[in-house]
Design a protein around this motif. Structure first.
Motif, PDB file in Angstrom:
ATOM      1  N   PRO A 100       0.802  -1.232   0.000  1.00 37.20           N
ATOM      2  CA  PRO A 100       0.000   0.000   0.000  1.00 37.20           C
ATOM      3  C   PRO A 100       0.837   1.286   0.000  1.00 37.20           C
ATOM      4  O   PRO A 100       0.287   2.345   0.302  1.00 37.20           O
ATOM      5  N   LEU A 101       2.117   1.192  -0.336  1.00 35.19           N
ATOM      6  CA  LEU A 101       2.938   2.407  -0.328  1.00 35.19           C
ATOM      7  C   LEU A 101       2.739   3.203  -1.608  1.00 35.19           C
ATOM      8  O   LEU A 101       2.607   2.610  -2.683  1.00 35.19           O
ATOM      9  N   PRO A 102       2.772   4.523  -1.523  1.00 31.19           N
ATOM     10  CA  PRO A 102       2.783   5.312  -2.757  1.00 31.19           C
ATOM     11  C   PRO A 102       4.100   5.065  -3.496  1.00 31.19           C
ATOM     12  O   PRO A 102       5.095   4.666  -2.872  1.00 31.19           O
ATOM     13  N   THR A 103       4.123   5.311  -4.819  1.00 32.19           N
ATOM     14  CA  THR A 103       5.318   4.940  -5.602  1.00 32.19           C
ATOM     15  C   THR A 103       6.532   5.800  -5.250  1.00 32.19           C
ATOM     16  O   THR A 103       7.648   5.414  -5.571  1.00 32.19           O
TER      17      THR A 103
ATOM     18  N   ASP B 200     -11.908  -2.815  12.210  1.00 25.83           N
ATOM     19  CA  ASP B 200     -12.974  -3.792  12.469  1.00 25.83           C
ATOM     20  C   ASP B 200     -12.758  -4.506  13.807  1.00 25.83           C
ATOM     21  O   ASP B 200     -13.570  -5.336  14.216  1.00 25.83           O
ATOM     22  N   ASN B 201     -11.644  -4.195  14.498  1.00 25.51           N
ATOM     23  CA  ASN B 201     -11.289  -4.815  15.782  1.00 25.51           C
ATOM     24  C   ASN B 201     -11.162  -6.333  15.702  1.00 25.51           C
ATOM     25  O   ASN B 201     -11.222  -7.025  16.728  1.00 25.51           O
ATOM     26  N   VAL B 202     -11.045  -6.842  14.516  1.00 26.88           N
ATOM     27  CA  VAL B 202     -10.803  -8.270  14.321  1.00 26.88           C
ATOM     28  C   VAL B 202      -9.438  -8.423  13.656  1.00 26.88           C
ATOM     29  O   VAL B 202      -8.529  -9.050  14.182  1.00 26.88           O
ATOM     30  N   LEU B 203      -9.325  -7.792  12.481  1.00 32.13           N
ATOM     31  CA  LEU B 203      -8.041  -7.814  11.780  1.00 32.13           C
ATOM     32  C   LEU B 203      -7.345  -6.454  11.868  1.00 32.13           C
ATOM     33  O   LEU B 203      -6.128  -6.379  11.766  1.00 32.13           O
TER      34      LEU B 203
ATOM     35  N   GLN C 140      -2.439  -1.709   8.755  1.00 31.18           N
ATOM     36  CA  GLN C 140      -3.788  -2.271   8.964  1.00 31.18           C
ATOM     37  C   GLN C 140      -4.392  -2.672   7.621  1.00 31.18           C
ATOM     38  O   GLN C 140      -4.990  -3.734   7.477  1.00 31.18           O
ATOM     39  N   ARG C 141      -4.204  -1.816   6.617  1.00 30.50           N
ATOM     40  CA  ARG C 141      -4.731  -2.107   5.273  1.00 30.50           C
ATOM     41  C   ARG C 141      -4.060  -3.357   4.681  1.00 30.50           C
ATOM     42  O   ARG C 141      -4.706  -4.186   4.060  1.00 30.50           O
ATOM     43  N   LEU C 142      -2.760  -3.444   4.888  1.00 29.28           N
ATOM     44  CA  LEU C 142      -1.990  -4.564   4.320  1.00 29.28           C
ATOM     45  C   LEU C 142      -2.538  -5.916   4.788  1.00 29.28           C
ATOM     46  O   LEU C 142      -2.561  -6.889   4.037  1.00 29.28           O
TER      47      LEU C 142
ATOM     48  N   ALA D 290      -5.772  12.213   3.312  1.00 27.87           N
ATOM     49  CA  ALA D 290      -5.635  11.071   4.219  1.00 27.87           C
ATOM     50  C   ALA D 290      -6.761  10.088   3.930  1.00 27.87           C
ATOM     51  O   ALA D 290      -7.893  10.495   3.703  1.00 27.87           O
ATOM     52  N   GLU D 291      -6.419   8.794   3.929  1.00 23.84           N
ATOM     53  CA  GLU D 291      -7.462   7.783   3.708  1.00 23.84           C
ATOM     54  C   GLU D 291      -7.689   7.054   5.019  1.00 23.84           C
ATOM     55  O   GLU D 291      -6.995   6.079   5.319  1.00 23.84           O
TER      56      GLU D 291
END
Ligand code: FAD
Ligand code: SF4
Length: 521
Positions: A229-232, A431-434, A270-272, A425-426
């Motif tokens: 998820p990193l910007p280039t 979800d407190n699960v993952l 978290q996104r990863l 910012a995104e």
């Protein structure tokens, strides 16, 4: 004391062990050498609680430190049995050939906390004095020589006044002080500034945010990723290492020369975890621990011109001994600790701890694989300052030519001088699960710092709303929050990663035992 080590990481503990052993050997040979008082001061309440790494360990320096032990005697988790590197997009991944710098055959996965606790036991058995809960605040100097250290006071109230349980700072003198304080050490920086010690390039840093998960599905190899998820235009990548059949260490490392002021490494991690490459391993599992730390990434061109002075040596991350293309620092830290110990032993025997005598340490390091490895990859990290695609191509050519292309030195600005633009910012709703918020993450670091402690973070007088936003994205532990146009600082949340010390408010040592309580990082 005779010798003081500031910081009980692999570098400091290895140095203390080697030194204590050299003295014992000399005494056994009947030389009549007196006992040596060796102390290791550590800011964490217990050994290992402030150490965080990947980790895949190259065991070569552990073998040198413990020649009588087998690899199976070391507190390592498992041998590396396979590895793969993937380029990620938001929904897919392509396996790419493993770059030669990232080959890990013959190495082991490990928890640095476990390694540090074990090294502490070995040191104690040799008579080394371990002082956990004693952060060092300042160096004691006489002329140009370092003569010892002063610890932080404890028991101050929020206004910095002595409260109940107040403990004064303690002064400890020593013939030699070894700064083994790890990444972005304030004492190492202060000493270099005071002594006018420079490096061709400034030291630059990355921030690594890491989690340890109990998993239902075993991971049978090391995973490394690049790309999403990193910007280039940001340098970094992720790692996922097995720590047994039901545990993995997962982390994301991002160079602090990124351009988007809204980049948030914790949120990216978290996104990863939701990506199809990682999700199947984590689903049904449990987040056990969370933490973060910076890594000195400048490599060869950022090494201080000298790492010795009158009564002082710099070892491990404090000196910048990290090879970023292979993400390795632990075996260099241990090796530099060993070289420091051998140099100090000879200096004490000669009754001379002057800079000229201690310069033998630099000669040892410069003739060793530490300097050779860092020289070979000297421009690789630096090539990525122009973005991922150009950097990837240049790094490939550097690998093919053994570091000879492009030759010379790629100049780097300090991270804090890199221009930032405010992107959109995104936010991610946990979800407190993952996925978890920063507040819940800090809870998982074990941080239970007294909340009446004075702030140890030095914030500039005027912080605009935009800069407050920048700090709040940068700090993985949610220490900084924007409240209207003001900056709110929740200092007790700090887990000592030092990221804002690189790019904003300065970090200073605080009361012993504050900060995280890592167990398996
Ligand atoms: C996310 C991440 C992943 C990594 N992955 C790997 C990997 O897979 N393999 C690898 O080989 N390396 C890896 N590294 C690098 C490696 O962890 C470091 O190079 C290594 O830990 C350096 O050891 P050290 O003893 O110099 O410092 P540290 O391990 O940082 O120890 C320094 C110690 O000093 C203490 N200290 C600091 N200031 C003070 C003070 N003022 N007073 C008292 N005590 C103090 C700290 O609490 C700490 O215990 C990684 C690093 C990170 C952050
Ligand atoms: S405030 Fe503490 S936890 Fe936050 S970035 Fe700075 S050093 Fe890290």
């Amino acid at each position: 004391m005779d010798v003081l080590f500031v910081g009980a990481g692999p570098a400091g503990l290895a140095g203390a062990i080697e030194l204590a052993r050299l003295v014992k050997r000399e005494q056994a040979a009947g030389s009549g050498m007196a006992d040596l008082n060796i102390a290791v001061l550590e800011k964490a309440g217990s050994l290992g609680e402030h150490n965080l790494s990947g980790a895949v360990i190259n065991p070569r320096s552990l073998r040198e430190l413990f020649p009588d032990l087998k690899d199976s005697d070391f507190p390592l988790r498992q041998p590396v049995t396979g590895e793969s590197v993937h380029f990620l997009t938001s929904s897919g991944s392509v396996r790419i050939p493993t770059p030669p710098t990232m080959h890990n055959a013959g190495f082991y996965t490990a928890s640095i906390c476990e390694l540090v606790r074990w090294l502490g036991e070995q040191a104690e058995a040799l008579g080394v004095n371990l002082f956990p809960g004693f952060p060092v605040d300042a160096l004691l100097v006489e002329g140009q020589a370092v003569r010892g250290v002063r610890t932080t006071p404890a028991g101050l109230d929020r206004d910095g006044q002595p409260g109940s349980g107040y403990q004064e700072p303690t002064d400890l003198t020593g013939k030699v002080t070894v700064l083994s304080e790890g990444t972005r050490g304030p004492l190492s920086q202060a000493w270099q500034r005071w002594q006018g010690v420079t490096s061709p390039n400034p030291q630059v840093y990355a921030l690594g945010v890491k989690e340890v998960w109990r998993t239902k599905r075993p991971l049978d190899q090391l995973l490394h990723t690049m790309g999403w998820p990193l910007p280039t235009d940001a340098f970094g990548g992720s790692f996922c290492y097995p720590l047994g059949r039901d545990m993995v260490a997962l982390g994301l490392v991002v160079g602090l020369d990124y351009h988007d002021a809204s980049l948030d490494v914790h949120t990216l991690l978290q996104r990863l975890k939701l990506h199809p490459l990682f999700r199947p391993y984590l689903e049904g599992g449990e987040l056990l621990e969370w933490g973060a730390k910076t890594i000195p990434e400048g490599g060869f061109h950022a090494l201080p011109a000298r790492r010795h002075g009158d009564g002082l040596l710099l070892v491990g991350d404090a000196a910048g001994f990290v090879d970023v293309p292979s993400l390795k620092g632990i075996h260099y830290a241990i090796q530099s600790g060993i070289y420091a110990a051998r140099t100090i032993f000879e200096a004490l025997k000669a009754g001379d701890v002057s800079a000229s005598r201690l310069s033998a340490y630099d000669r040892r390091v410069d003739a060793s694989y530490i300097a050779q490895d860092l020289y070979r990859t000297r421009n690789m990290r630096l090539a990525f300052k122009d973005g991922f695609v150009a950097g990837g191509m240049k790094a490939g050519l550097m690998t093919l030519t053994g570091g000879r292309f492009p030759g010379g030195r790629i100049a780097m600005p300090p991270d804090a001088a890199v221009p930032r633009v405010t992107g959109a910012a995104e936010p991610l709703v946990p979800d407190n699960v993952l996925t978890f918020s920063k507040v819940d993450a800090v809870f998982k670091s074990g941080n239970a710092t007294r909340d009446t402690i004075p702030s140890h973070l030095l914030v500039g007088p005027e912080v605009s709303g935009a800069v407050a936003d920048f700090y709040s994205h940068l700090c993985p532990a949610g220490v900084y929050e924007r409240a209207g146009d003001e900056l709110r600082v929740n200092a007790p949340n700090c887990i000592d990663c030092k990221a804002t010390d690189v790019l904003g408010p300065r970090w200073t040592p605080r009361e012993g035992g504050s900060g995280p309580k890592y167990r398996t990082m």
